[in-house]
Scaffold this motif. Structure first.
Motif, short mmCIF file in Angstrom:
data_model
loop_
_atom_site.label_atom_id
_atom_site.label_comp_id
_atom_site.label_asym_id
_atom_site.label_seq_id
_atom_site.Cartn_x
_atom_site.Cartn_y
_atom_site.Cartn_z
N GLN A 237 -23.07 10.82 24.23
CA GLN A 237 -23.11 11.69 23.05
C GLN A 237 -21.87 11.52 22.20
N ARG A 238 -20.72 11.37 22.84
CA ARG A 238 -19.49 11.16 22.06
C ARG A 238 -19.57 9.86 21.28
N GLN A 239 -20.18 8.84 21.89
CA GLN A 239 -20.34 7.56 21.20
C GLN A 239 -21.25 7.72 19.98
N LEU A 240 -22.30 8.51 20.12
CA LEU A 240 -23.23 8.72 19.01
C LEU A 240 -22.60 9.58 17.91
N PHE A 241 -21.72 10.50 18.28
CA PHE A 241 -20.97 11.26 17.26
C PHE A 241 -20.09 10.31 16.44
N CYS A 242 -19.49 9.35 17.11
CA CYS A 242 -18.69 8.35 16.40
C CYS A 242 -19.56 7.53 15.46
N LEU A 243 -20.78 7.24 15.90
CA LEU A 243 -21.72 6.51 15.05
C LEU A 243 -22.08 7.33 13.80
N ALA A 244 -22.34 8.62 14.00
CA ALA A 244 -22.64 9.50 12.86
C ALA A 244 -21.47 9.57 11.90
N ARG A 245 -20.27 9.64 12.45
CA ARG A 245 -19.06 9.68 11.61
C ARG A 245 -18.90 8.39 10.81
N ALA A 246 -19.20 7.26 11.44
CA ALA A 246 -19.13 5.97 10.74
C ALA A 246 -20.15 5.90 9.62
N PHE A 247 -21.34 6.44 9.87
CA PHE A 247 -22.39 6.43 8.85
C PHE A 247 -21.95 7.24 7.63
N LEU A 248 -21.30 8.37 7.86
CA LEU A 248 -20.86 9.23 6.77
C LEU A 248 -19.80 8.56 5.90
N ARG A 249 -19.08 7.61 6.45
CA ARG A 249 -18.02 6.95 5.69
C ARG A 249 -18.59 6.09 4.56
N LYS A 250 -19.85 5.66 4.68
CA LYS A 250 -20.52 4.87 3.64
C LYS A 250 -19.73 3.60 3.29
N THR A 251 -19.11 3.00 4.27
CA THR A 251 -18.35 1.79 4.02
C THR A 251 -19.25 0.57 4.14
N ARG A 252 -18.81 -0.54 3.57
CA ARG A 252 -19.59 -1.77 3.61
C ARG A 252 -19.33 -2.59 4.87
N ILE A 253 -18.32 -2.20 5.65
CA ILE A 253 -17.95 -2.96 6.84
C ILE A 253 -17.88 -2.02 8.04
N LEU A 254 -18.56 -2.40 9.10
CA LEU A 254 -18.52 -1.63 10.35
C LEU A 254 -18.06 -2.55 11.48
N VAL A 255 -17.09 -2.07 12.24
CA VAL A 255 -16.60 -2.78 13.41
C VAL A 255 -16.99 -2.00 14.65
N MET A 256 -17.67 -2.66 15.59
CA MET A 256 -18.03 -2.04 16.87
C MET A 256 -17.23 -2.75 17.96
N ASP A 257 -16.18 -2.11 18.42
CA ASP A 257 -15.30 -2.73 19.39
C ASP A 257 -15.77 -2.42 20.81
N GLU A 258 -16.65 -3.27 21.31
CA GLU A 258 -17.21 -3.09 22.65
C GLU A 258 -17.74 -1.68 22.85
N ALA A 259 -18.47 -1.19 21.83
CA ALA A 259 -18.90 0.20 21.83
C ALA A 259 -19.87 0.53 22.93
N THR A 260 -20.52 -0.47 23.51
CA THR A 260 -21.51 -0.21 24.56
C THR A 260 -20.95 -0.42 25.97
N ALA A 261 -19.63 -0.59 26.08
CA ALA A 261 -19.06 -0.92 27.38
C ALA A 261 -19.14 0.21 28.38
N SER A 262 -19.12 1.47 27.89
CA SER A 262 -19.03 2.58 28.83
C SER A 262 -20.19 3.55 28.71
N ILE A 263 -21.33 3.12 28.14
CA ILE A 263 -22.47 4.02 27.99
C ILE A 263 -23.68 3.46 28.73
#
Length: 337
Positions: A237-263
């Motif tokens: 859930q914390r990882q998905l909150f970070c995803l929601a926060r990234a979506f709100l930023r509306k930036t053109r570049i997204l970096v996922m730094d091994e985001a699936t390593a601990s889920i």
């Protein structure tokens, strides 16, 4: 003949007069520089970092990698003291050009990136992989200027990021880190710490991250408390909150730094699906912990000891039987990942 003592007095007096003149000159120079800075930042008659000649302005723009359409900020000031403030919609495309960079964590440490040259096209989905210590995370840290990049340059939408104010640069790139970060406060604060978004936008982001049902069931909804580190939510859930926060930023570049390593695999699948849809037109750089998460990428970048060893489509790299990426995929299959 003058007495020696009178000559000494005269010399001392001359020294005092000379010192006063030097101090006066220094004061005048400081006043002139202050006047110049005021004109520069207030959008006055001075041209920031150059003279009034149009040809010189064009040359200055070209040398720094800018274009005439995006040359001015809101005050009309382009370059001030070697710092460029981009427009509010920069970057528009998400084009990343890494040009022969070498970087290190400190001047007395070895290079972690060595003469890396690569281009990530606008909207491209790039998987970045390599063995431990290959430079995967270091490459993304260089984008945020968290390393000593002492050689080469990085251009984003044709702008050299070394000239962009650090806060501005980091606010224009979204990241989902390996270890999800939530702060003590409320859900609303964690999604929108500067209170810039409408409530409907917050709910939309939660829906995209598939967290809307979770938050809607809480008594205080968006104002529900978040404990230090987000311990009252699961890692997924914390990882998905970070995803929601990234979506709100509306930036053109997204970096996922091994985001699936601990889920878990279920949250992993949600994350990959959301990135593929909500960030479909964005440039996405994914540092892979599980190689299976990047086999559907547009391109695969393989690093080894800070150098680029392979860069091509997944299909082309898998066709190389002795290739590094091919060996990583085979090893993952053998390990059941």
């Amino acid at each position: 003949m003058f007495p020696l003592n009178s000559m000494k007095v005269g010399n001392d007096r001359d020294k005092i007069v000379l010192l006063l003149l030097l101090l006066l000159l220094l004061l005048l120079l400081m006043m002139m520089m202050n006047d110049y800075d005021d004109d520069c930042h207030d959008g006055g008659d001075f041209s920031c970092g150059g003279d009034d000649d149009d040809d010189d302005d064009d040359d200055d723009d070209e040398s720094h990698g800018s274009n005439n359409d995006n040359a001015d900020d809101d005050t009309g000031c382009r370059w001030c003291d070697g710092v460029y403030t981009p427009t509010s919609d920069w970057p528009k495309d998400g084009d990343i050009q890494i040009d022969s960079i070498s970087a290190r964590y400190d001047t007395d440490l070895d290079d972690v990136l060595r003469d890396v040259t690569i281009r990530f096209k606008p909207g491209e989905k790039v998987g970045i992989c390599g063995r431990t210590g290959s430079g995967k995370s270091s490459l993304t840290l260089a984008l945020f200027r968290m390393l000593d990049t002492y050689k080469g340059r990085i251009l984003i939408d044709n702008m050299d990021i070394s000239h962009i104010p650090l806060i501005t640069l980091r606010s224009r790139i979204a990241i989902i880190p390996q270890d999800p970060v939530l702060f003590a406060g409320t859900i609303r604060f964690n999604l929108d710490p500067y209170d810039e978004k409408f409530e409907d936008e917050l709910w939309e982001a939660l829906e995209i991250a598939q967290l809307k049902p979770v938050v809607a069931e809480l008594d205080e909804k968006l104002d529900s408390p978040v404990s230090e580190g987000g311990e009252n939510f699961s890692v997924g859930q914390r990882q998905l909150f970070c995803l929601a926060r990234a979506f709100l930023r509306k930036t053109r570049i997204l970096v996922m730094d091994e985001a699936t390593a601990s889920i878990d695999m279920q949250t992993d699948a949600i994350l990959q699906k959301v990135v593929a849809t909500a960030f479909a037109d964005k440039t996405v750089l994914t540092i892979a912990h599980r190689v299976s998460t990047i086999v559907d990428s547009d391109s695969i970048l393989v690093l080894s000891e800070g150098r680029v060893v392979e860069y091509d489509t997944p299909e082309a790299l898998l066709a190389l039987e002795d290739g590094v990426f091919s060996s990583l995929v085979k090893g993952a299959k053998n390990a059941g990942n």
